[in-house]
Write a protein that holds these residues in place. Structure first.
Motif, PDB file in Angstrom:
ATOM      1  N   LEU A 159      11.524  61.907  63.630  1.00 50.68           N
ATOM      2  CA  LEU A 159      11.427  62.862  64.733  1.00 50.68           C
ATOM      3  C   LEU A 159      12.415  64.012  64.574  1.00 50.68           C
ATOM      4  N   SER A 160      13.558  63.745  63.922  1.00 47.01           N
ATOM      5  CA  SER A 160      14.561  64.800  63.768  1.00 47.01           C
ATOM      6  C   SER A 160      14.078  65.932  62.864  1.00 47.01           C
ATOM      7  N   PHE A 161      13.027  65.696  62.077  1.00 51.29           N
ATOM      8  CA  PHE A 161      12.472  66.738  61.213  1.00 51.29           C
ATOM      9  C   PHE A 161      11.227  67.381  61.817  1.00 51.29           C
ATOM     10  N   THR A 162      10.969  67.110  63.100  1.00 59.74           N
ATOM     11  CA  THR A 162       9.803  67.664  63.767  1.00 59.74           C
ATOM     12  C   THR A 162      10.238  68.451  65.002  1.00 59.74           C
ATOM     13  N   ASN A 163       9.294  69.170  65.587  1.00 56.99           N
ATOM     14  CA  ASN A 163       9.552  69.904  66.834  1.00 56.99           C
ATOM     15  C   ASN A 163       8.977  69.167  68.040  1.00 56.99           C
ATOM     16  N   THR A 164       8.988  67.837  67.977  1.00 54.70           N
ATOM     17  CA  THR A 164       8.405  67.012  69.039  1.00 54.70           C
ATOM     18  C   THR A 164       9.061  67.302  70.385  1.00 54.70           C
ATOM     19  N   GLN A 165       8.213  67.440  71.405  1.00 57.54           N
ATOM     20  CA  GLN A 165       8.667  67.641  72.770  1.00 57.54           C
ATOM     21  C   GLN A 165       7.865  66.745  73.698  1.00 57.54           C
ATOM     22  N   LEU A 166       8.394  66.544  74.897  1.00 56.54           N
ATOM     23  CA  LEU A 166       7.687  65.742  75.892  1.00 56.54           C
ATOM     24  C   LEU A 166       6.666  66.548  76.663  1.00 56.54           C
ATOM     25  N   THR A 167       6.855  67.849  76.721  1.00 56.50           N
ATOM     26  CA  THR A 167       5.934  68.743  77.429  1.00 56.50           C
ATOM     27  C   THR A 167       5.623  69.942  76.546  1.00 56.50           C
ATOM     28  N   GLY A 168       4.571  70.651  76.885  1.00 54.05           N
ATOM     29  CA  GLY A 168       4.207  71.854  76.152  1.00 54.05           C
ATOM     30  C   GLY A 168       3.277  71.573  74.987  1.00 54.05           C
ATOM     31  N   GLY A 171      11.284  70.645  58.973  1.00 46.28           N
ATOM     32  CA  GLY A 171      12.318  70.499  57.965  1.00 46.28           C
ATOM     33  C   GLY A 171      13.701  70.343  58.582  1.00 46.28           C
ATOM     34  N   PHE A 172      14.638  71.107  58.085  1.00 48.92           N
ATOM     35  CA  PHE A 172      16.026  71.017  58.549  1.00 48.92           C
ATOM     36  C   PHE A 172      16.349  72.057  59.626  1.00 48.92           C
ATOM     37  N   ASP A 173      15.327  72.600  60.268  1.00 54.60           N
ATOM     38  CA  ASP A 173      15.572  73.624  61.287  1.00 54.60           C
ATOM     39  C   ASP A 173      16.387  73.076  62.455  1.00 54.60           C
ATOM     40  N   ASN A 174      16.084  71.848  62.877  1.00 57.44           N
ATOM     41  CA  ASN A 174      16.828  71.259  63.994  1.00 57.44           C
ATOM     42  C   ASN A 174      18.305  71.075  63.640  1.00 57.44           C
ATOM     43  N   ALA A 205      19.993  72.785  61.345  1.00 61.42           N
ATOM     44  CA  ALA A 205      20.616  74.101  61.246  1.00 61.42           C
ATOM     45  C   ALA A 205      20.930  74.660  62.630  1.00 61.42           C
ATOM     46  N   TYR A 206      20.039  74.430  63.572  1.00 60.44           N
ATOM     47  CA  TYR A 206      20.274  74.910  64.937  1.00 60.44           C
ATOM     48  C   TYR A 206      21.483  74.212  65.555  1.00 60.44           C
ATOM     49  N   LEU A 207      21.571  72.892  65.387  1.00 58.47           N
ATOM     50  CA  LEU A 207      22.665  72.134  65.998  1.00 58.47           C
ATOM     51  C   LEU A 207      24.007  72.481  65.379  1.00 58.47           C
ATOM     52  N   LEU A 208      24.056  72.633  64.067  1.00 57.63           N
ATOM     53  CA  LEU A 208      25.324  72.900  63.397  1.00 57.63           C
ATOM     54  C   LEU A 208      25.836  74.315  63.643  1.00 57.63           C
ATOM     55  N   THR A 209      24.998  75.162  64.241  1.00 60.36           N
ATOM     56  CA  THR A 209      25.445  76.500  64.626  1.00 60.36           C
ATOM     57  C   THR A 209      25.438  76.685  66.136  1.00 60.36           C
ATOM     58  N   ASN A 210      25.198  75.592  66.873  1.00 59.34           N
ATOM     59  CA  ASN A 210      25.139  75.664  68.330  1.00 59.34           C
ATOM     60  C   ASN A 210      26.510  75.338  68.916  1.00 59.34           C
ATOM     61  N   ALA A 211      27.050  76.244  69.718  1.00 59.64           N
ATOM     62  CA  ALA A 211      28.392  76.061  70.261  1.00 59.64           C
ATOM     63  C   ALA A 211      28.465  74.864  71.201  1.00 59.64           C
ATOM     64  N   ASP A 212      27.408  74.620  71.975  1.00 59.24           N
ATOM     65  CA  ASP A 212      27.428  73.505  72.918  1.00 59.24           C
ATOM     66  C   ASP A 212      27.486  72.164  72.190  1.00 59.24           C
ATOM     67  N   PHE A 213      26.708  72.031  71.109  1.00 60.65           N
ATOM     68  CA  PHE A 213      26.711  70.772  70.364  1.00 60.65           C
ATOM     69  C   PHE A 213      28.047  70.555  69.666  1.00 60.65           C
ATOM     70  N   LEU A 214      28.569  71.596  69.028  1.00 61.91           N
ATOM     71  CA  LEU A 214      29.860  71.462  68.357  1.00 61.91           C
ATOM     72  C   LEU A 214      30.961  71.153  69.362  1.00 61.91           C
ATOM     73  N   ILE A 255      12.712  66.424  72.073  1.00 58.75           N
ATOM     74  CA  ILE A 255      12.925  65.160  71.376  1.00 58.75           C
ATOM     75  C   ILE A 255      13.394  65.392  69.943  1.00 58.75           C
ATOM     76  N   GLY A 256      12.852  66.387  69.283  1.00 55.87           N
ATOM     77  CA  GLY A 256      13.238  66.646  67.899  1.00 55.87           C
ATOM     78  C   GLY A 256      14.703  67.013  67.778  1.00 55.87           C
ATOM     79  N   ILE A 257      15.171  67.909  68.631  1.00 55.50           N
ATOM     80  CA  ILE A 257      16.573  68.309  68.583  1.00 55.50           C
ATOM     81  C   ILE A 257      17.472  67.142  68.982  1.00 55.50           C
ATOM     82  N   GLY A 258      17.077  66.393  70.002  1.00 51.40           N
ATOM     83  CA  GLY A 258      17.863  65.230  70.411  1.00 51.40           C
ATOM     84  C   GLY A 258      17.965  64.195  69.304  1.00 51.40           C
ATOM     85  N   SER A 259      16.864  63.980  68.575  1.00 54.60           N
ATOM     86  CA  SER A 259      16.886  63.025  67.463  1.00 54.60           C
ATOM     87  C   SER A 259      17.771  63.522  66.330  1.00 54.60           C
ATOM     88  N   ALA A 260      17.730  64.810  66.050  1.00 56.51           N
ATOM     89  CA  ALA A 260      18.597  65.359  65.009  1.00 56.51           C
ATOM     90  C   ALA A 260      20.063  65.214  65.385  1.00 56.51           C
TER      91      ALA A 260
END
Length: 313
Positions: free
Chosen positions: A56-65, A75-78, A80-89, A284-289
């Motif tokens: 799931l961490s390599f997908t854009n899975t969501q609960l809605t939409g 791929g590794f988009d999730n 890359a997003y997390l490692l550059t996201n200030a809130d996650f860091l 879900i994808g971002i949370g799994s990553a």
């Protein structure tokens, strides 16, 4: 006169399986029968969810939409997003502080002190002292959270405010003024019991002869503990550090019930960030990553603990 050819003794020994191999073959079905149910449970409830979470961490899975209907590999988009996201860091930084102060320092040091005191024959009231330390361990997490919410309440009837009022201090909203220190203190209170049990068991295995010999040589109590006792219980200490680090990194309920990650994200640890992304924002994808990154950090810490303890795995 007929001659008989006898096989060498080494050939006969090689043709027959050793007794150890025969016993191993006989015990294999029994081992499979005993370990089989546990292995199945581990595969179903630990390995399979971890593998699915990695997918799931390599997908854009969501609960809605639209992504909920037809998720796609990204791929590794999730990551890359997390490692550059200030809130996650920031949540990783808060998690590191939470683990360092509450588990590695607070629970370990106070648990060791409690274990040493209980191992001393001249201490009176060991039963009451031990029961007082063990009680937080048996209190459910929700009950403990509600209890401490009352203790740290911002009104004048809060337990801590009542105590500080005797010194002329006014009412303080502890969960707003010092939120991280508050949750650290509560987590220390919850974890001292487990540390005390492990360290007390380790201290009982230390040979008394070595301690007496060190005292005869003129070593003081602190020197005996540092140079004799601590090296002998090094394995259990690092085993406890490994276990408490894993449990504290994944802590969620206690912090969420007290602060919900606030104020202004000061107590938003990684577990709360994952919960918000995966369930509140349905990503879900971002949370799994984020979970996979946290798992990788825990694995690295585990390897460090094993190396420091010099335990062969």
């Amino acid at each position: 006169m007929t001659s008989t050819v006898t096989a060498p003794a080494s050939a006969l020994a090689a043709s027959q399986p050793p007794a150890r191999k025969r016993r191993r073959r006989r015990s294999t079905p029994l081992i499979a029968l005993l370990l089989g149910p546990a292995a199945v449970l581990i595969i179903v409830f630990i390995v399979a969810p971890a593998v699915y979470g990695m997918y799931l961490s390599f997908t854009n899975t969501q609960l809605t939409g639209f992504a909920a209907r037809s998720p796609k590999l990204v791929g590794f988009d999730n990551y890359a997003y997390l490692l550059t996201n200030a809130d996650f860091l920031s949540s990783l930084g808060h998690t590191g502080e939470f683990v360092l102060y509450s588990a590695i320092i607070g629970q370990t040091v106070l648990g060791m002190v409690a274990a040493i005191l209980l191992s001393r024959p001249w201490i009176r009231g060991k039963g009451i002292f031990g029961a007082a330390i063990l009680m937080p361990m048996v209190v459910p997490e929700v009950v403990a959270s509600l209890t401490w919410a009352s203790v740290l309440s911002n009104n004048s009837s809060g337990t801590l405010n009542l105590l500080t009022s005797f010194f002329g201090a006014g009412s303080t909203d502890w969960l707003q003024v010092v939120p991280l220190a508050s949750v650290v203190a509560v987590n220390i209170w919850r974890g001292i019991a487990f540390a005390m049990i492990m360290f007390q068991a380790a201290l009982e295995d230390v040979p008394v002869e070595l301690i007496e010999a060190a005292r005869i040589d003129g070593a003081r109590a602190i020197q005996v503990f540092r140079h004799v006792t601590l090296p002998l219980i090094r394995g259990p200490v690092f085993l406890y550090l490994l276990l408490t680090t894993i449990s504290t990194v994944g802590a969620f309920g206690l912090v969420y019930f007290l602060t919900q990650g606030g104020p202004a994200g000061q107590t938003r640890i990684a577990a709360i960030y994952i919960y918000e992304r995966a369930l509140q924002f349905s990503q879900i994808g971002i949370g799994s990553a984020a979970s996979m990154i946290l798992l990788a950090i825990v694995l690295v810490l585990g390897l460090v603990y094993v190396r420091l303890a010099k335990v062969e795995v």
